[in-house]
Scaffold this active site. Structure first.
Site, PDB file in Angstrom:
ATOM      1  N   ASP A  13       0.810  -1.230   0.000  1.00  0.00           N
ATOM      2  CA  ASP A  13       0.000   0.000   0.000  1.00  0.00           C
ATOM      3  C   ASP A  13       0.841   1.278   0.000  1.00  0.00           C
ATOM      4  O   ASP A  13       0.424   2.309   0.540  1.00  0.00           O
ATOM      5  CB  ASP A  13      -0.956   0.028   1.213  1.00  0.00           C
ATOM      6  CG  ASP A  13      -1.921  -1.134   1.196  1.00  0.00           C
ATOM      7  OD1 ASP A  13      -2.286  -1.587   0.096  1.00  0.00           O
ATOM      8  OD2 ASP A  13      -2.313  -1.588   2.278  1.00  0.00           O
ATOM      9  N   LYS A  16       1.935   2.080  -5.081  1.00  0.00           N
ATOM     10  CA  LYS A  16       2.484   1.493  -6.315  1.00  0.00           C
ATOM     11  C   LYS A  16       1.571   1.741  -7.506  1.00  0.00           C
ATOM     12  O   LYS A  16       2.037   1.990  -8.613  1.00  0.00           O
ATOM     13  CB  LYS A  16       2.658  -0.028  -6.160  1.00  0.00           C
ATOM     14  CG  LYS A  16       3.646  -0.427  -5.102  1.00  0.00           C
ATOM     15  CD  LYS A  16       3.634  -1.930  -4.873  1.00  0.00           C
ATOM     16  CE  LYS A  16       2.336  -2.474  -4.321  1.00  0.00           C
ATOM     17  NZ  LYS A  16       2.007  -2.030  -2.966  1.00  0.00           N
ATOM     18  N   GLY A  40      -4.602  -4.217  -3.772  1.00  0.00           N
ATOM     19  CA  GLY A  40      -5.596  -3.170  -4.023  1.00  0.00           C
ATOM     20  C   GLY A  40      -4.831  -1.921  -4.404  1.00  0.00           C
ATOM     21  O   GLY A  40      -4.136  -1.349  -3.578  1.00  0.00           O
ATOM     22  N   HIS A  41      -4.873  -1.550  -5.672  1.00  0.00           N
ATOM     23  CA  HIS A  41      -4.109  -0.404  -6.173  1.00  0.00           C
ATOM     24  C   HIS A  41      -5.080   0.714  -6.565  1.00  0.00           C
ATOM     25  O   HIS A  41      -5.937   0.515  -7.421  1.00  0.00           O
ATOM     26  CB  HIS A  41      -3.241  -0.814  -7.367  1.00  0.00           C
ATOM     27  CG  HIS A  41      -2.202  -1.840  -7.015  1.00  0.00           C
ATOM     28  ND1 HIS A  41      -1.330  -2.372  -7.915  1.00  0.00           N
ATOM     29  CD2 HIS A  41      -1.887  -2.415  -5.825  1.00  0.00           C
ATOM     30  CE1 HIS A  41      -0.527  -3.232  -7.311  1.00  0.00           C
ATOM     31  NE2 HIS A  41      -0.864  -3.286  -6.036  1.00  0.00           N
ATOM     32  N   GLN A 224       1.863  -6.011  -3.297  1.00  0.00           N
ATOM     33  CA  GLN A 224       2.380  -6.221  -1.924  1.00  0.00           C
ATOM     34  C   GLN A 224       3.673  -5.410  -1.713  1.00  0.00           C
ATOM     35  O   GLN A 224       3.829  -4.381  -2.350  1.00  0.00           O
ATOM     36  CB  GLN A 224       2.605  -7.714  -1.657  1.00  0.00           C
ATOM     37  CG  GLN A 224       1.332  -8.524  -1.489  1.00  0.00           C
ATOM     38  CD  GLN A 224       0.604  -8.847  -2.774  1.00  0.00           C
ATOM     39  OE1 GLN A 224       1.177  -9.381  -3.696  1.00  0.00           O
ATOM     40  NE2 GLN A 224      -0.668  -8.521  -2.860  1.00  0.00           N
TER      41      GLN A 224
END
Ligand code: GDP
Ligand code: IMO
Ligand code: MG
Length: 430
Positions: A13, A16, A40-41, A224
């Protein structure tokens, strides 16, 4: 030059997605190489907020071809849901724009049930996984009993193999007193998914090597973060894949000679979701201040699970380790706007472990939990910097903070973000 790898330098988080979105504009191909929909991006494009879990952020750039590499694990039903969500937001997701490796492993409903059962069994020692079935899917992969996306090309044998895998999992789930999975219903759902996903499946290793040989620019979008790496992270509080730079090569299947840029993404403070050590963690008001209060749009809550993120000061002992493990050629510092308003900022530069001062990350989780960070204090700044676009317009204290981090990590920082929007990036020298 051909390949750039974007890596989370911390515990995930880091931002990225927004950094990959920036670099995707200068890329021909954007590829995910590890992990699954545990990621989750978040990417802001104008008024739309995209939350991507499996599809690479490059999909938001029309000229980019996206790849899900062989090192990823894919829940076909969730992937199709994400494709549909992207389409509803006006993004063109077609087999010409998204290519899925036939080598990628499949996450089945049994893996999700096993993930949940394993977390329950661990009780207070749980990992705090995203419950997406990631660990059990990689266990089947390394145990050589996994199913690969390519098997979806032969529907009948695929259905039989899936059925058998679920029956095996059910035996274990039943033994452990957990709810079992309906293999028939799962097989039906996955056959439907296979029928829809078949046009997207391809040998992505051949595709990527051909594109690289032709001089295409390939961006490897990490998911990650370094401390969640199965080998290099704080085991066992890690994910089950290799998010570090070596994982990009094994996950995509091309050689290191193509890579000329490794971009480490770090927040200007530390966060972590799930269990495990976070040496600089702050409780009370300071931690809450970094997390965001609910009025602030930077709220630190997990994109995938909605869990509050644990927050603390930046830890350069950990970051120096990330530089070693990944070989960053540069770092991008995100969320600098969040630090506006602090009188004083702190950066961990070394640790005290059992009375000794150390300047490296100890190996065991027990040691990592015992370290006491030693901080350097820096003056804060009061100005709102979210509208700054020129490096020289950043407050002097902000520039000093950035330069201190770069010096402590012996790695250049030439880009910082001052808000989540596309244009909220500031480049040194501009
Ligand atoms: P990722 O998983 O590494 O892509 O990061 P996430 O998207 O899960 O979390 C990063 C969060 O920070 C998201 O909500 C982003 O919109 C937000 N974000 C990224 N960069 C900035 C920034 O410079 N300032 C602020 N305020 N938010 C940012
Ligand atoms: P992005 O790509 C933050 C964490 C989980 C848990 C551990 C294992 O958005 O940075 P898993 O479900 O993978 O078996 O969980 O890893 N984790 C993440 N934390 N960001 C992520 O992805 C994460 N993916 C997994 O919270 O501690
Ligand atoms: Mg995330």
């Amino acid at each position: 030059m051909p390949a750039t790898i974007v890596i989370g330098a911390q515990w995930g988080d880091e931002g990225k997605g927004r950094v990959a979105d920036w670099l995707a504009a200068q890329s021909d191909v954007v590829a995910r190489y590890a992990g699954g929909d545990n990621a989750g991006h978040t990417v802001y494009v104008g008024k739309t907020v995209f939350k991507l879990h499996l599809i690479p952020s490059g999909i938001l750039h029309e000229h980019v071809v996206c790849v899900l590499g062989g090192g990823t694990v894919i829940n076909p039903v969730n992937l199709l849901r994400e494709i549909d969500e992207m389409r509803a937001l006006g993004i063109d997701v077609t087999p010409e724009r998204l290519i899925i490796s036939t080598r990628a492993h499949i996450i089945s409903p049994a893996h999700i049930a096993l993930d949940k059962a394993s977390e329950q069994a661990r009780g207070a020692d749980k990992i705090g996984t995203t419950l997406r079935g990631i660990g059990p899917a990689y266990m089947d992969k390394t145990g050589r009993s996994g199913l690969r996306m390519g098997q979806m090309l032969e529907v009948e044998s695929f259905a039989d193999a899936l059925y058998a895998q679920i029956e095996t999992a059910n035996a274990k789930l039943a033994r452990d007193g957990c709810e079992t999975i309906d293999p028939q219903k799962s097989a039906e759902d996955y056959i439907d998914a296979a029928n829809r996903l078949r046009p997207y499946l391809r040998d992505t290793t051949q595709y990527l090597n051909k594109r690289l040989r032709e001089g295409a620019r390939v961006l490897c979008e990490g998911a990650q973060g370094t401390m969640l790496d199965i080998d290099h992270g704080d085991y066992p509080f890690v994910t089950s894949s290799s998010p570090t730079s070596g994982g990009a090569l094994t996950g995509l299947g091309f050689g290191p000679m193509y890579v000329d840029r490794v971009v480490g993404v770090t927040k200007c403070f530390s966060t972590r979701v799930g269990s495990g050590p976070l040496p600089t963690e702050l409780s009370g008001d300071l931690g809450a201040r970094l997390r965001g209060t609910g009025e602030n749009f930077w709220d630190e809550f997990g994109t995938t699970t909605g869990r509050p993120r644990r927050c603390g000061w930046l830890d350069t002992v950990m970051l120096r380790y990330a530089v070693q493990v990944n070989g960053f050629s540069e770092m991008v510092l995100t969320k600098l706007d969040v630090l506006s308003g602090f009188d004083e900022l702190q950066i961990a530069t070394s640790y005290e472990l059992d009375g000794q001062v150390i300047d490296f990350m100890p190996v065991t989780t027990a040691e990592q939990s015992r370290v006491k960070p030693i901080y350097v204090k820096l003056p804060g700044w009061k100005e709102d910097i979210s509208t700054v676009r020129q490096w020289s317009d950043l407050p002097e204290a902000a520039r000093a903070y950035i330069d201190q981090i770069a010096a402590l990590c012996e790695t250049p920082i030439n880009t910082v973000s001052v808000g989540p929007e596309r244009d909220q990036l500031v480049h040194r020298g501009q």
